[in-house]
Design an enzyme around this catalytic site. Structure first.
Site, mmCIF file in Angstrom:
data_model
loop_
_atom_site.group_PDB
_atom_site.id
_atom_site.type_symbol
_atom_site.label_atom_id
_atom_site.label_comp_id
_atom_site.label_asym_id
_atom_site.label_seq_id
_atom_site.Cartn_x
_atom_site.Cartn_y
_atom_site.Cartn_z
ATOM 1 N N SER A 34 22.908 26.624 57.981
ATOM 2 C CA SER A 34 23.736 27.670 57.360
ATOM 3 C C SER A 34 24.577 28.407 58.392
ATOM 4 O O SER A 34 25.274 29.368 58.053
ATOM 5 C CB SER A 34 22.844 28.673 56.614
ATOM 6 O OG SER A 34 21.934 29.300 57.515
ATOM 7 N N ASN A 121 11.907 34.527 57.258
ATOM 8 C CA ASN A 121 11.924 35.001 55.874
ATOM 9 C C ASN A 121 12.216 36.493 55.789
ATOM 10 O O ASN A 121 13.052 36.941 54.997
ATOM 11 C CB ASN A 121 10.586 34.698 55.184
ATOM 12 C CG ASN A 121 10.306 33.220 55.086
ATOM 13 O OD1 ASN A 121 11.134 32.396 55.464
ATOM 14 N ND2 ASN A 121 9.136 32.868 54.578
ATOM 15 N N HIS A 167 43.843 45.773 19.011
ATOM 16 C CA HIS A 167 44.125 44.414 18.545
ATOM 17 C C HIS A 167 45.514 43.955 18.987
ATOM 18 O O HIS A 167 46.122 43.081 18.368
ATOM 19 C CB HIS A 167 44.016 44.307 17.017
ATOM 20 C CG HIS A 167 42.724 44.810 16.466
ATOM 21 N ND1 HIS A 167 41.567 44.065 16.462
ATOM 22 C CD2 HIS A 167 42.406 46.022 15.929
ATOM 23 C CE1 HIS A 167 40.587 44.772 15.927
ATOM 24 N NE2 HIS A 167 41.063 45.964 15.609
ATOM 25 N N SER A 288 60.355 32.270 41.253
ATOM 26 C CA SER A 288 60.187 30.886 40.810
ATOM 27 C C SER A 288 60.910 29.950 41.771
ATOM 28 O O SER A 288 61.987 30.277 42.270
ATOM 29 C CB SER A 288 60.755 30.718 39.398
ATOM 30 O OG SER A 288 60.890 29.352 39.064
ATOM 31 N N LYS A 294 63.589 34.689 37.756
ATOM 32 C CA LYS A 294 62.199 35.056 37.499
ATOM 33 C C LYS A 294 61.655 36.059 38.520
ATOM 34 O O LYS A 294 61.906 35.967 39.715
ATOM 35 C CB LYS A 294 61.299 33.811 37.520
ATOM 36 C CG LYS A 294 61.548 32.807 36.414
ATOM 37 C CD LYS A 294 61.086 33.322 35.070
ATOM 38 C CE LYS A 294 59.591 33.473 34.997
ATOM 39 N NZ LYS A 294 58.870 32.201 35.195
ATOM 40 N N ASN A 296 57.838 37.236 38.893
ATOM 41 C CA ASN A 296 56.512 37.004 38.332
ATOM 42 C C ASN A 296 55.495 38.021 38.844
ATOM 43 O O ASN A 296 55.488 38.366 40.027
ATOM 44 C CB ASN A 296 56.026 35.594 38.681
ATOM 45 C CG ASN A 296 56.951 34.523 38.132
ATOM 46 O OD1 ASN A 296 57.529 34.687 37.059
ATOM 47 N ND2 ASN A 296 57.097 33.437 38.863
ATOM 48 N N GLU A 301 48.275 38.467 38.147
ATOM 49 C CA GLU A 301 47.703 37.209 37.670
ATOM 50 C C GLU A 301 46.562 36.747 38.573
ATOM 51 O O GLU A 301 45.558 36.201 38.103
ATOM 52 C CB GLU A 301 48.795 36.149 37.585
ATOM 53 C CG GLU A 301 49.802 36.431 36.470
ATOM 54 C CD GLU A 301 50.982 35.472 36.464
ATOM 55 O OE1 GLU A 301 50.930 34.459 37.200
ATOM 56 O OE2 GLU A 301 51.955 35.724 35.731
ATOM 57 N N GLN A 333 18.687 30.558 50.416
ATOM 58 C CA GLN A 333 19.809 30.443 51.343
ATOM 59 C C GLN A 333 21.140 30.387 50.598
ATOM 60 O O GLN A 333 22.185 30.726 51.154
ATOM 61 C CB GLN A 333 19.641 29.183 52.202
ATOM 62 C CG GLN A 333 20.717 28.953 53.231
ATOM 63 C CD GLN A 333 20.354 27.820 54.171
ATOM 64 O OE1 GLN A 333 19.448 27.948 55.005
ATOM 65 N NE2 GLN A 333 21.030 26.696 54.032
ATOM 66 N N LYS A 336 24.067 33.328 50.261
ATOM 67 C CA LYS A 336 25.010 33.791 51.283
ATOM 68 C C LYS A 336 26.473 33.526 50.934
ATOM 69 O O LYS A 336 27.304 34.434 50.994
ATOM 70 C CB LYS A 336 24.691 33.139 52.632
ATOM 71 C CG LYS A 336 23.302 33.396 53.153
ATOM 72 C CD LYS A 336 23.036 34.862 53.370
ATOM 73 C CE LYS A 336 21.639 35.109 53.881
ATOM 74 N NZ LYS A 336 20.591 34.620 52.957
#
Length: 469
Positions: A34, A121, A167, A288, A294, A296, A301, A333, A336
């Site tokens: 690890s 441990n 809604h 874009s 565009k 964005n 997002e 382990q 992590k």
């Protein structure tokens, strides 16, 4: 020595290799290790080891001279990490073995005494708690800054009005400041929850040994004091196997990111040409590769998308944890990588969200233009309630008024007094006065509402809270 040699890796014997005759298979070596990701805890591991060396000396297992030699050697190891000079070798399974191996190279055989009574441990459980609690403090500061950004924007935009939605349908008029303070409220709860996670993280398992406890009467309260833990774990079995604090942090990250994702979704919708309620700053937008026009909302997002990643970390980890027998199993382990990624991801989500809100341009005219008279249908019912009509009856009458307006193909505010009287004799000429969005919002001044008095009260509550935290 033969046994150790047989169980050696490419760069020396394993710390646990005494009972093995054959070395690990090369693929198993990589599968078991690890170090590639848990090396991030190098500082926590050194802090824990320095405290442990002091505690060993306190029990006379090592001498004061040996303690000092170990502590000085561990500081040399720390400096190598800080300077980017620490060399990981193939036999380093994890950060714990790497640091102990290098310590022994620097100070000699006394380095082999450091692990007396300690197990990987309880060592890894301690290191993880040390590492995480520091990150929780850092995240708390970032989160507080984000809450402050929402509150400051609410102060600036106290009077701006827009449709509130249920809604995804226009429901009732609200203030933009009310929207901002809604998300501030969510993040305030997240902040408070994170402090609870910190409390349960900041408990010391060191001194639990492999599972049964410590054989040399180590002073665990001393260790807790040295490492600034609030207390010690009560049971050694639990101390080595408990990963509730990891689970809680992953849940916290998932829930907090869900709140930020909901905010991001609102802003994605509100920033479209169809709405144009807000404009995201160029610093938090992209274009874009094909369509030059565009702009964005990629920041939002990505906030929305990475929230799913954090939920995945939580789900995957709980699936790993749910079937484990006591006490330590190597499956643990697997905490992590999701934990480390969750810390990095949620930190970036909070920072980006904060930046988006701080730089956001609000378009009040577009927001106001989206208001429509049917959003005041509930106000018709409230009007009748004030005339003594039971709410259920008033609600029904209001619905009939909406139906009448639709049948006439006119907006609700274009009905005449005679139209209203045709529906109910409870109406009077003042019914037309309800078609005022500002007046409508001002009736919601009970604490927590969208009325200006309530908004000011909410801002005051947040301002006081921010000063105290």
């Amino acid at each position: 020595m033969a046994g150790n040699a047989a169980a050696s890796g490419d760069d020396g014997p394993k710390l646990w290799g005494g009972r093995f005759k054959k070395p690990l298979d090369s693929e198993m070596e990589k599968f078991n290790a690890s170090i590639d990701y848990d090396k991030i805890m190098w500082s926590a591991d050194i802090d824990g080891s320095i405290a442990y060396a002091k505690a060993l000396a306190k029990t006379s297992i090592i001498s004061a001279e040996e303690r000092d030699k170990l502590c000085q050697g561990l500081e040399l190891v720390r400096n190598e990490w800080k300077g980017g000079k620490f060399q990981i070798v193939a036999s380093d399974e994890d950060i714990h073995t790497a640091n102990e191996r290098r310590l022994t190279e620097l100070v000699g055989d006394v380095g082999r005494k450091l692990h007396t009574g300690r197990s990987r441990n309880d060592q890894v459980a301690t290191d993880t708690r040390l590492w995480l609690r520091d990150r929780i403090l850092a995240i708390s500061a970032v989160l507080k800054e984000a809450i402050s950004a929402f509150v400051e924007q609410a102060k600036v935009n106290q009077t701006v009005m827009l449709p509130g939605y249920t809604h995804l349908q226009r429901a009732q008029p609200i203030r933009w400041s009310h929207w901002l303070l809604c998300y501030a409220s969510m993040l305030k709860r997240d902040f408070e929850r994170l402090q609870e996670v910190y409390k349960r993280t900041n408990v010391l398992p060191l001194g639990s040994g492999a599972l049964a406890g410590h054989p040399f009467d180590i002073d665990r309260d001393f260790l807790a004091m040295e490492l600034n833990f609030d207390g010690i774990t009560l049971n050694s079995l639990d101390g080595t196997s408990d990963r509730d604090f990891v689970s809680e942090f992953l849940f916290w990250s998932s829930l907090t990111s869900t709140h930020l994702s909901r905010m991001a979704e609102d802003l994605i919708i509100y920033s479209t040409k169809e709405f144009s309620f807000v404009t995201l700053a160029d610093e938090y937008s992209t274009g874009s590769s094909l369509m030059p026009q565009k702009k964005n909302a990629d920041s939002c997002e990505l906030i929305r998308g990475r929230a799913g990643r954090l939920t995945g970390h939580l789900t995957g980890w709980l699936c790993t944890l749910k079937g484990l027998p006591l006490t330590y199993n190597k499956d643990l382990q697997e905490d992590k990588e999701p934990l480390f990624d969750a810390v990095e991801t949620i930190t970036s989500l909070i920072k980006i969200s904060c930046g988006v809100i701080k730089t956001l341009t609000v378009n009040p005219d577009k927001m106001k233009a989206a208001l429509s008279p049917e959003m005041l249908a509930t106000d018709i019912a409230y009007y009748l309630v004030r005339k003594g009509v039971p709410f259920r009856d008033a609600h029904h009458v209001s619905g009939e008024c909406v139906q009448l307006a639709e049948s006439k193909n006119v907006d609700l505010d274009k009905l005449t007094v005679d139209d209203f009287l045709a529906v109910s004799t409870k109406f009077e000429s003042d019914i037309l006065q309800i078609f005022d969005y500002e007046k409508s919002m001002e009736q919601y001044n009970a604490k927590g509402g969208t009325g200006s008095k309530s908004i000011k009260w909410q801002i005051e509550v947040f301002t006081d809270w921010l000063k105290q935290n």
